[in-house]
Scaffold this active site. Structure first.
Site, short mmCIF file in Angstrom:
data_model
loop_
_atom_site.label_atom_id
_atom_site.label_comp_id
_atom_site.label_asym_id
_atom_site.label_seq_id
_atom_site.Cartn_x
_atom_site.Cartn_y
_atom_site.Cartn_z
N HIS A 27 0.83 -1.21 0.00
CA HIS A 27 0.00 0.00 0.00
C HIS A 27 0.86 1.26 0.00
CE1 HIS A 27 -3.33 2.72 1.12
NE2 HIS A 27 -2.42 3.30 1.90
N GLU A 28 1.86 1.29 0.86
CA GLU A 28 2.73 2.47 0.92
C GLU A 28 3.52 2.65 -0.38
OE1 GLU A 28 2.16 4.56 3.06
OE2 GLU A 28 1.01 3.30 4.42
N HIS A 80 1.60 4.47 -3.00
CA HIS A 80 1.73 5.92 -3.00
C HIS A 80 2.97 6.36 -3.79
CE1 HIS A 80 -1.61 6.60 -0.38
NE2 HIS A 80 -1.07 5.97 0.65
N HIS A 91 3.08 8.77 -7.02
CA HIS A 91 3.99 9.91 -7.15
C HIS A 91 4.76 9.85 -8.46
CE1 HIS A 91 7.33 12.53 -5.11
NE2 HIS A 91 6.65 13.18 -6.02
#
Length: 226
Positions: free
Chosen positions: A96-97, A100, A104
């Site tokens: 999940h991280e 991100h 980006h």
């Protein structure tokens, strides 16, 4: 003022319930060994490589559920309970991280919008409570301070709602990747999906709480105008 206290208490209780459920789910799924045997760090590094991202570092940070992606220094920060853990929960959070980080790298619109809001949000968060308090105290004299406070609070509410698609999309990317890569079994995928669902609900509750509070302040302002 009783209205705002009531709203605050209701959403605080809801938030506590969701947070407790999230911690319970994470603890449960953390006890299930991942069949692939990969640690959270290894999952994160693999997902970054698969997406051609070479300028993001995977770091370990203290605490529990402190995982986050920092776009300013391009680091995926995994809590100590995720970094070395080899479980469905750890794989879900790590992916999940990294979701991100992928957002980006691909200039995901909602992430760009949220990041652009941060400077204004930091100013709004610093002063809005004082402006709102002054506005409520002066409401019989002039509606201007409260109107300014409502505008500032509206900015924080917008930020809360812009965060939702960012979080949902990161989870969607994570679940799709761990499936495609064979990181999890069908059962482990269900665990990962459930853990991320409860994590996302914390943001939903925060956004709804912010909206309810905003509407209360707006009702005070409109009442003054009437």
């Amino acid at each position: 003022m009783l209205g705002i206290y009531f709203i605050g208490i209701v959403f605080m209780l809801i938030s506590m319930g969701v947070s407790a459920r999230l911690k319970s789910k994470f603890k449960k799924y953390s006890q299930t060994p991942l069949s692939s045997g990969l640690s959270g760090r290894e999952v994160a590094e693999m997902m970054l490589r698969d997406n051609g991202i070479t300028d993001v570092k995977v770091m370990s940070v203290a605490g529990r559920l402190t995982d986050h992606y920092n776009p300013s220094d391009k680091t995926v920060n995994l809590s100590e309970y995720v970094y070395e853990a080899r479980s469905a929960a750890a794989a879900a959070v790590a992916a999940h991280e990294c979701g991100h980080a992928v957002q980006h790298a691909k200039a995901y619109a909602f992430l760009k919008f949220r990041s652009a809001m941060v400077p204004a949000l930091s100013i709004a968060s610093r002063y809005m409570q004082w402006v709102i308090l002054i506005g409520i105290l002066m409401i019989q004299t002039t509606p201007v301070p409260l109107a300014i406070g409502v505008a500032l609070f509206g900015l924080t509410t917008l930020f809360s709602f812009i965060t939702l698609p960012v979080e949902f999309d990161a989870s969607k990317r994570a679940l799709a990747w761990i499936d495609q890569r064979g990181i999890v079994t069908t059962q482990e995928h269900a665990m990962a999906k459930d853990a991320l669902k409860w994590a996302a609900l914390t943001y939903v509750v925060a956004a709804l709480g912010s909206l309810a509070t905003l509407l209360y302040y707006v009702s005070l302002l409109m009442g003054r105008r009437d």
